[in-house]
Design a protein around this motif. Structure first.
Motif, PDB file in Angstrom:
ATOM      1  N   ASP A  10       0.837  -1.197   0.000  1.00 32.52           N
ATOM      2  CA  ASP A  10       0.000   0.000   0.000  1.00 32.52           C
ATOM      3  C   ASP A  10       0.873   1.249   0.000  1.00 32.52           C
ATOM      4  O   ASP A  10       1.801   1.364   0.811  1.00 32.52           O
ATOM      5  CB  ASP A  10      -0.917   0.010   1.217  1.00 32.52           C
ATOM      6  N   PRO A  11       0.580   2.219  -0.871  1.00 31.94           N
ATOM      7  CA  PRO A  11       1.416   3.424  -0.928  1.00 31.94           C
ATOM      8  C   PRO A  11       1.032   4.439   0.143  1.00 31.94           C
ATOM      9  O   PRO A  11      -0.110   4.491   0.600  1.00 31.94           O
ATOM     10  CB  PRO A  11       1.127   3.977  -2.322  1.00 31.94           C
ATOM     11  N   PHE A  12       2.011   5.239   0.548  1.00 35.52           N
ATOM     12  CA  PHE A  12       1.750   6.389   1.416  1.00 35.52           C
ATOM     13  C   PHE A  12       2.466   7.590   0.813  1.00 35.52           C
ATOM     14  O   PHE A  12       3.396   7.443   0.009  1.00 35.52           O
ATOM     15  CB  PHE A  12       2.192   6.122   2.857  1.00 35.52           C
ATOM     16  N   PRO A  13       2.036   8.810   1.156  1.00 31.13           N
ATOM     17  CA  PRO A  13       2.548   9.995   0.454  1.00 31.13           C
ATOM     18  C   PRO A  13       3.979  10.341   0.841  1.00 31.13           C
ATOM     19  O   PRO A  13       4.398  10.178   1.983  1.00 31.13           O
ATOM     20  CB  PRO A  13       1.577  11.101   0.870  1.00 31.13           C
ATOM     21  N   LEU A  14       4.714  10.830  -0.152  1.00 33.45           N
ATOM     22  CA  LEU A  14       6.035  11.402   0.050  1.00 33.45           C
ATOM     23  C   LEU A  14       5.891  12.914  -0.047  1.00 33.45           C
ATOM     24  O   LEU A  14       5.410  13.435  -1.058  1.00 33.45           O
ATOM     25  CB  LEU A  14       7.005  10.891  -1.008  1.00 33.45           C
ATOM     26  N   VAL A  15       6.277  13.631   1.014  1.00 34.29           N
ATOM     27  CA  VAL A  15       6.007  15.059   1.127  1.00 34.29           C
ATOM     28  C   VAL A  15       7.307  15.849   1.041  1.00 34.29           C
ATOM     29  O   VAL A  15       8.308  15.495   1.668  1.00 34.29           O
ATOM     30  CB  VAL A  15       5.276  15.372   2.445  1.00 34.29           C
ATOM     31  N   ASP A  16       7.274  16.921   0.261  1.00 32.79           N
ATOM     32  CA  ASP A  16       8.393  17.846   0.140  1.00 32.79           C
ATOM     33  C   ASP A  16       8.383  18.787   1.345  1.00 32.79           C
ATOM     34  O   ASP A  16       7.454  19.585   1.493  1.00 32.79           O
ATOM     35  CB  ASP A  16       8.235  18.631  -1.162  1.00 32.79           C
ATOM     36  N   PRO A  17       9.391  18.735   2.221  1.00 34.14           N
ATOM     37  CA  PRO A  17       9.353  19.560   3.434  1.00 34.14           C
ATOM     38  C   PRO A  17       9.565  21.045   3.179  1.00 34.14           C
ATOM     39  O   PRO A  17       9.205  21.868   4.014  1.00 34.14           O
ATOM     40  CB  PRO A  17      10.487  18.992   4.292  1.00 34.14           C
ATOM     41  N   VAL A  18      10.124  21.402   2.037  1.00 33.99           N
ATOM     42  CA  VAL A  18      10.347  22.822   1.735  1.00 33.99           C
ATOM     43  C   VAL A  18       9.024  23.549   1.523  1.00 33.99           C
ATOM     44  O   VAL A  18       8.829  24.676   1.989  1.00 33.99           O
ATOM     45  CB  VAL A  18      11.252  22.967   0.499  1.00 33.99           C
ATOM     46  N   HIS A  19       8.097  22.889   0.812  1.00 39.58           N
ATOM     47  CA  HIS A  19       6.834  23.536   0.454  1.00 39.58           C
ATOM     48  C   HIS A  19       5.615  22.860   1.077  1.00 39.58           C
ATOM     49  O   HIS A  19       4.510  23.396   0.991  1.00 39.58           O
ATOM     50  CB  HIS A  19       6.661  23.544  -1.065  1.00 39.58           C
ATOM     51  N   GLY A  20       5.805  21.680   1.681  1.00 35.56           N
ATOM     52  CA  GLY A  20       4.687  20.982   2.300  1.00 35.56           C
ATOM     53  C   GLY A  20       3.774  20.291   1.314  1.00 35.56           C
ATOM     54  O   GLY A  20       2.635  19.964   1.648  1.00 35.56           O
ATOM     55  N   ARG A  21       4.262  20.043   0.099  1.00 32.54           N
ATOM     56  CA  ARG A  21       3.431  19.436  -0.942  1.00 32.54           C
ATOM     57  C   ARG A  21       3.737  17.957  -1.085  1.00 32.54           C
ATOM     58  O   ARG A  21       4.888  17.527  -0.937  1.00 32.54           O
ATOM     59  CB  ARG A  21       3.668  20.127  -2.286  1.00 32.54           C
ATOM     60  N   THR A  22       2.712  17.165  -1.416  1.00 30.64           N
ATOM     61  CA  THR A  22       2.909  15.760  -1.746  1.00 30.64           C
ATOM     62  C   THR A  22       3.509  15.666  -3.138  1.00 30.64           C
ATOM     63  O   THR A  22       2.971  16.217  -4.100  1.00 30.64           O
ATOM     64  CB  THR A  22       1.574  14.992  -1.696  1.00 30.64           C
ATOM     65  N   VAL A  23       4.647  14.983  -3.239  1.00 28.08           N
ATOM     66  CA  VAL A  23       5.368  14.925  -4.510  1.00 28.08           C
ATOM     67  C   VAL A  23       5.501  13.503  -5.053  1.00 28.08           C
ATOM     68  O   VAL A  23       6.050  13.301  -6.134  1.00 28.08           O
ATOM     69  CB  VAL A  23       6.769  15.541  -4.356  1.00 28.08           C
ATOM     70  N   GLY A  83      10.233  31.028  16.544  1.00 32.88           N
ATOM     71  CA  GLY A  83       8.988  30.700  15.853  1.00 32.88           C
ATOM     72  C   GLY A  83       9.255  30.209  14.447  1.00 32.88           C
ATOM     73  O   GLY A  83      10.344  29.754  14.110  1.00 32.88           O
ATOM     74  N   ALA A  84       8.213  30.300  13.608  1.00 40.35           N
ATOM     75  CA  ALA A  84       8.310  29.886  12.215  1.00 40.35           C
ATOM     76  C   ALA A  84       8.522  31.121  11.343  1.00 40.35           C
ATOM     77  O   ALA A  84       7.794  32.106  11.484  1.00 40.35           O
ATOM     78  CB  ALA A  84       7.048  29.149  11.786  1.00 40.35           C
ATOM     79  N   PRO A  85       9.504  31.115  10.455  1.00 36.66           N
ATOM     80  CA  PRO A  85       9.720  32.280   9.595  1.00 36.66           C
ATOM     81  C   PRO A  85       8.629  32.401   8.539  1.00 36.66           C
ATOM     82  O   PRO A  85       7.971  31.421   8.189  1.00 36.66           O
ATOM     83  CB  PRO A  85      11.078  31.976   8.944  1.00 36.66           C
ATOM     84  N   ARG A  86       8.442  33.593   8.038  1.00 42.89           N
ATOM     85  CA  ARG A  86       7.525  33.833   6.933  1.00 42.89           C
ATOM     86  C   ARG A  86       8.341  34.354   5.752  1.00 42.89           C
ATOM     87  O   ARG A  86       9.106  35.302   5.883  1.00 42.89           O
ATOM     88  CB  ARG A  86       6.459  34.860   7.312  1.00 42.89           C
ATOM     89  N   PHE A  87       8.170  33.724   4.593  1.00 38.83           N
ATOM     90  CA  PHE A  87       8.947  34.063   3.406  1.00 38.83           C
ATOM     91  C   PHE A  87       8.154  34.869   2.389  1.00 38.83           C
ATOM     92  O   PHE A  87       8.724  35.503   1.513  1.00 38.83           O
ATOM     93  CB  PHE A  87       9.467  32.790   2.732  1.00 38.83           C
ATOM     94  N   GLY A  88       6.821  34.809   2.469  1.00 40.99           N
ATOM     95  CA  GLY A  88       6.004  35.499   1.484  1.00 40.99           C
ATOM     96  C   GLY A  88       5.958  34.797   0.139  1.00 40.99           C
ATOM     97  O   GLY A  88       5.620  35.413  -0.872  1.00 40.99           O
ATOM     98  N   ASP A  89       6.307  33.494   0.115  1.00 43.87           N
ATOM     99  CA  ASP A  89       6.215  32.716  -1.126  1.00 43.87           C
ATOM    100  C   ASP A  89       5.752  31.307  -0.768  1.00 43.87           C
ATOM    101  O   ASP A  89       5.275  31.072   0.349  1.00 43.87           O
ATOM    102  CB  ASP A  89       7.557  32.718  -1.878  1.00 43.87           C
ATOM    103  N   ASP A  90       5.898  30.373  -1.716  1.00 45.15           N
ATOM    104  CA  ASP A  90       5.338  29.038  -1.490  1.00 45.15           C
ATOM    105  C   ASP A  90       6.072  28.246  -0.417  1.00 45.15           C
ATOM    106  O   ASP A  90       5.610  27.189   0.005  1.00 45.15           O
ATOM    107  CB  ASP A  90       5.270  28.240  -2.791  1.00 45.15           C
ATOM    108  N   ARG A  91       7.206  28.758   0.079  1.00 46.58           N
ATOM    109  CA  ARG A  91       7.866  28.088   1.204  1.00 46.58           C
ATOM    110  C   ARG A  91       7.055  28.211   2.494  1.00 46.58           C
ATOM    111  O   ARG A  91       7.283  27.444   3.446  1.00 46.58           O
ATOM    112  CB  ARG A  91       9.257  28.673   1.424  1.00 46.58           C
ATOM    113  N   ASP A  92       6.125  29.155   2.536  1.00 45.63           N
ATOM    114  CA  ASP A  92       5.315  29.309   3.748  1.00 45.63           C
ATOM    115  C   ASP A  92       4.430  28.095   4.011  1.00 45.63           C
ATOM    116  O   ASP A  92       3.891  27.949   5.105  1.00 45.63           O
ATOM    117  CB  ASP A  92       4.460  30.575   3.648  1.00 45.63           C
ATOM    118  N   GLY A  93       4.290  27.223   3.047  1.00 42.75           N
ATOM    119  CA  GLY A  93       3.571  25.972   3.269  1.00 42.75           C
ATOM    120  C   GLY A  93       4.453  24.858   3.784  1.00 42.75           C
ATOM    121  O   GLY A  93       3.968  23.764   4.086  1.00 42.75           O
TER     122      GLY A  93
END
Length: 475
Positions: free
Chosen positions: A18-31, A347-357
């Motif tokens: 059974d597959p499980f998701p692989l997530v990109d930690p830079v953007h928080g997206r499933t890749v 805290g968590a930094p804010r970048f103002g781009d897709d890295r904020d995810g």
């Protein structure tokens, strides 16, 4: 990673489970997706490794194995950029770190153990054996058999090869399980071992989580003769219980809450720069990172101000490996902010781009917490260091030695006598003086207390992955 993540069993790639998701930690997206090995596949991997021991691999000479390790090193070098890209994609670490540390060190691991094995083979003709009582005794070293290698997500290829290379050098076969969060470079390594001509079943690879999955099934398997594991101390305890049922030997490199000591006679500029490295490399996601720093009181304020400034200026760091890990680190920081003082970050930094995810935490410097505070006692494994003052050398040693862990420490001093007094007095496996993470691969590496069992590196690894046998011939 461009190619799909697959298992590698008995010389063949397999995507079952059974597959499980692989997530990109830079953007928080499933890749992508990672197949979770079913119990049947884990069993097949162990059986394939057992069969390979009885096959051609068992007849390979030390010289043959040494040459194979060098071919694997050559194969990683030929595909260097592919390995770097895969490591960065899985972990989110900066390319500079992967290209100067992780992948070169993986190459060095295979070369170092290939060379050590060759050197041992050259010396094997001479053994002091005669006991003078009518018998000839000599010792041979035999492989342990099927070795389970379980590696973590922070340095995926480096720590996998740190165990696989000496295991293969001594003639064992391997079933590897990388972290389910960072599977890519292990897949590439499987391809390289095939290209290097290793017989089918010598190196096997299964993916999946630990509990009630591939990790548990592998460590509990009666066909596994030894276990080499790097990871969290609690997981090590669980694996040790599984190994104890069949008395299988284990080699563990576990967690740490590493201390640093800065004396007033140290070069403060050097100590600050060294602490930036030791606290914030890979965003603190290295078992050797400094999380507790004790500074002599007369220079505490100046050192704290300098370190806080450097932490605020730091750029080019990477994210936490996962949302769950980020939340764990931020939870520690929230509690620490309520109970102490935050000199930088928090805290968590804010970048103002897709890295904020993505899963980011700022480089953080804390002070003012009690020694029994969770942020001082528990391993955070993030870009966090707590500063506290001390007054005497004896107090500094006592503070550094407090707590359940004992992996590594740093000592910053300009007094060579103090360096030689303090470093050996620390309850750790390795102590660095006026540096951090300067490694010679021949030296013993490991921890004490809750930080590990056994030593890796040089002959220490070759000895663990083999069993000495005495042969006695009556004259």
């Amino acid at each position: 990673m461009s190619s799909p993540v697959r298992h590698y069993v008995g010389g063949e790639f397999d995507a079952s489970g059974d597959p499980f998701p692989l997530v990109d930690p830079v953007h928080g997206r499933t890749v992508g997706q990672v197949p979770s090995a079913p119990a049947e596949l884990v069993d097949r991997a162990v059986r394939a490794a057992r069969e390979a021991l009885r096959g051609p691999w068992g007849s390979w000479s030390p010289a043959d194995r040494s040459r194979a390790l060098h071919r694997i090193a050559d194969g990683i070098e030929r595909r260097f950029e592919e390995f770097v890209a895969a490591e960065c994609a899985d972990t989110g670490k900066p390319r500079e770190l992967a290209s100067t540390v992780d992948i070169p060190r993986a190459v060095a691991n295979f070369r170092a153990y290939g060379d050590l094995l060759a050197a041992r083979s050259e010396q094997a003709w001479h053994t002091e054996t005669a006991d003078g009582r009518g018998a000839l005794n000599y010792t041979v070293r035999k492989p342990l058999g099927v070795v389970a290698v379980i590696s973590p997500w922070n340095l995926p290829l480096l720590l996998l090869t740190w165990k696989v290379a000496p295991a293969l050098a001594m003639g064992n076969t391997v079933v590897a399980k990388p972290s389910e969060l960072t599977p890519a470079t292990a897949c590439l390594l499987a391809e390289v071992t095939a290209e290097a001509g290793l017989p089918a079943g010598v190196f096997n690879l299964v993916h999946g989580p630990g509990a009630n999955a591939a990790g548990q099934w592998l460590t509990e398997h009666p066909g596994v003769d030894a276990i080499a594991f790097t990871g969290e101390s609690g997981t090590g305890s669980t694996i040790m219980r599984a190994a104890a049922a069949r008395l299988a030997p284990v080699s563990f490199e576990l967690g740490g809450k590493n201390a640093g000591l800065v004396f007033a006679d140290a070069d403060l500029e050097q100590a600050v720069a060294g602490t930036v490295r030791s606290a914030f490399t890979h965003s603190g996601q290295v078992c050797l990172c400094t999380e507790r720093l004790y500074v002599e009181r007369s220079v505490f304020a100046e050192f704290a101000a300098r370190l806080g400034d450097e932490a605020r200026r730091l750029s080019g760091y990477g994210p936490m490996i996962s949302a769950a890990h980020r939340d764990k680190v931020l939870g520690h920081l929230s509690k620490a902010a309520a109970d102490g003082e935050v000199l930088a970050g928090g805290g968590a930094p804010r970048f103002g781009d897709d890295r904020d995810g993505g899963f980011w935490v700022e480089p953080t410097v804390l002070t003012g917490l009690a020694e029994d505070h969770p942020a001082v006692r528990e391993e955070i494994f993030g870009p966090v260091v707590h500063l506290a003052p001390f007054d005497t050398e004896e107090e500094a040693i006592a503070l550094a030695n407090s707590g359940p862990y004992g992996l590594a420490a740093t000592v910053w001093t300009g007094d060579v006598g103090r360096a030689h007094r303090v470093a050996p007095a620390l309850d750790v496996g390795v102590a660095w003086v006026n540096t951090w993470n300067l490694r010679d691969l021949r030296t013993p590496f490991g921890g004490v207390k809750a930080s590990g069992i056994g030593r890796e590196g040089g002959d220490h690894s070759l000895d663990f992955f083999s069993e000495p046998m005495n042969v006695c011939v009556k004259l």
